[in-house]
Design a protein around this motif. Structure first.
Motif, PDB file in Angstrom:
ATOM      1  N   ASP A   1      39.149  39.360  47.686  1.00  0.00           N
ATOM      2  CA  ASP A   1      39.217  40.072  46.406  1.00  0.00           C
ATOM      3  C   ASP A   1      40.630  40.594  46.152  1.00  0.00           C
ATOM      4  O   ASP A   1      41.394  40.874  47.082  1.00  0.00           O
ATOM      5  CB  ASP A   1      38.230  41.240  46.400  1.00  0.00           C
TER       6      ASP A   1
ATOM      7  N   GLN B   1      36.354  38.645  41.288  1.00  0.00           N
ATOM      8  CA  GLN B   1      36.565  39.181  39.946  1.00  0.00           C
ATOM      9  C   GLN B   1      36.970  38.093  38.953  1.00  0.00           C
ATOM     10  O   GLN B   1      37.851  37.284  39.236  1.00  0.00           O
ATOM     11  CB  GLN B   1      37.639  40.271  39.978  1.00  0.00           C
TER      12      GLN B   1
ATOM     13  N   HIS C   1      31.014  40.600  39.915  1.00  0.00           N
ATOM     14  CA  HIS C   1      31.731  41.857  39.675  1.00  0.00           C
ATOM     15  C   HIS C   1      31.293  42.629  38.437  1.00  0.00           C
ATOM     16  O   HIS C   1      31.164  43.855  38.496  1.00  0.00           O
ATOM     17  CB  HIS C   1      33.242  41.593  39.610  1.00  0.00           C
TER      18      HIS C   1
ATOM     19  N   GLN D   1      38.141  42.784  32.106  1.00  0.00           N
ATOM     20  CA  GLN D   1      37.851  41.429  32.566  1.00  0.00           C
ATOM     21  C   GLN D   1      37.844  40.451  31.388  1.00  0.00           C
ATOM     22  O   GLN D   1      37.465  40.827  30.272  1.00  0.00           O
ATOM     23  CB  GLN D   1      36.479  41.385  33.266  1.00  0.00           C
TER      24      GLN D   1
END
Length: 409
Positions: A288, A322, A341, A358
């Motif tokens: 990550d 992510q 995520h 995001q």
């Protein structure tokens, strides 16, 4: 056209910029303190003091409950998720957080929309309308929380998605990839739920099963019983895993070691190759993005390292926790990135805030010239034991070769 200048700011300009920066820093510093107050004060006002004129005992008791919640929630969250790691306190704090978020949302919405609609329709006087808003908010919130709790605790539905990949050879057309992610084993013991999830995965006849991180909240030793059923997952080609950000709150290396012990292959900035019918698929994984700041030696997201030695002509399936890692993936020409995520926002309308951080919240999206991103809404839940308009999922991705389609295969 706006002109720019390299001239240093004058003393007066510095004085003006200084207070602006100070105000911004002050806002960011105290936002975590202000937000909980708003979450409790706004619905308390809308339900009790916005023209309802409740009898004094009702108004006093209701106000006391909101004040108690305002004090109890941060205390329970601190005890549950702070240094003490008290599971019972975490359950109380998380439940209060989820409940007040729903109550806040619908107090704002129904307070802003229902009251004018009732007035336009000539329904009652202002007190009647205020009380109708109160009962509507309480009713809607109660229904959504009961439904959301059931949604969070159920075994996720299977979501089937076909993903066309231009570079996938016809020999691997129809490859079945199962994605689970964000299981978040935590304060609520979900060992039985975990076993049932794994049983569902095993009915899907997967070639490859992927877990893209956030296994649990807590260390591997503490959540071992809930994670152990992952060892029963079956796949004909392999089971692969990458770390999520929550592993780095809870001794990430312990989770890497446990997944290895359970028969999963941690793809820590490396890859493996699946072959079939004379064709190949590179399956790569990265730590990550939070790993780099974790202080753990050897942990960090290194895509170049993950692809080192891979044939650049072969299609690549990348595991990255992510979705925002897709910018790097697209720059490297990755064919498909699998992520989690976001939880799809978990409790509506939180997905609007997730979208600020995001590039995708849920589902299949396209980035760059050929990169596909699939973002799962997650298999479990984090914190508040509710899912409202953001159902959990076990995802079956069927990879399709556009070469096979074009040749009629």
């Amino acid at each position: 056209m706006t002109e720019t200048s390299d001239t240093p700011p004058t003393a007066g300009q510095e004085q003006e910029q200084g207070p602006r920066r100070s105000r911004l820093q002050l806002l960011m510093r105290y936002l975590p303190l202000v937000a909980p107050v708003l979450l409790w004060v706004v619905p308390g006002w809308v339900l009790l003091h916005a023209g309802q004129r409740w009898p004094l005992p009702v108004a006093a008791a209701g106000t006391a409950l909101f004040v108690l919640g305002l004090v109890a929630m941060p205390v329970a969250m601190a005890r549950g998720h702070g240094r003490r790691q008290q599971d019972a306190a975490a359950v109380v704090g998380d439940t209060l957080l989820g409940g007040i978020w729903v109550l806040f949302t619908w107090s704002v919405l129904l307070g802003a929309l229902l009251r004018p609609a009732l007035a336009a329709g000539g329904v009652g006087d202002s007190q009647d309308r205020a009380r109708l808003v109160t009962w509507a908010v309480l009713g809607v919130s109660a229904v959504l929380l009961a439904w959301g709790f059931a949604e969070a605790r159920r075994v996720p539905r299977v979501r089937r998605v076909e993903v066309p990949l231009e570079r996938l050879g016809s020999g691997l057309d129809g490859t079945r990839v199962v994605l689970i992610t964000d299981t978040h084993y935590g304060p609520l013991d979900r060992a039985r739920w975990s076993a049932r999830v794994c049983e569902t995965v095993n009915t899907l006849e997967a070639d490859l099963v992927c877990h893209t991180g956030d296994i649990a909240d807590g260390t591997a030793d503490r959540r071992r019983a809930q994670a152990t059923p992952l060892g029963t997952v079956k796949a004909s080609r392999g089971r692969v895993y990458v770390t999520g950000n929550h592993e780095y709150y809870s001794e990430a290396q312990g989770w890497v070691d446990l997944m290895d012990e359970l028969g999963w292959e941690p793809l820590r900035n490396r890859h493996l190759v699946l072959e079939g019918g004379g064709d190949s698929l590179v399956v790569a994984g990265v730590d990550d993005v939070t790993a780099e700041s974790s202080g753990l030696e050897g942990h960090g997201a290194h895509l170049a390292g993950a692809l080192s030695g891979a044939d650049p002509d072969h299609p690549v399936l990348l595991l990255a926790h992510q979705p925002k890692f897709v910018d790097r993936a697209a720059a490297h020409g990755i064919d498909l990135q699998l992520s989690g995520h976001t939880h799809g926002g978990q409790i509506w309308p939180f997905h609007y805030l997730v979208r600020l951080d995001q590039p995708a919240v849920a589902g299949l999206s396209r980035h760059g010239a050929r990169t596909h991103l699939y973002t799962s809404r997650g298999t479990g839940f984090w914190g508040p034991p509710f899912r409202v308009f953001a159902p959990s999922e076990i995802t079956l991705l069927v990879l399709r070769s556009t070469r096979a389609a074009s040749s009629g295969g």
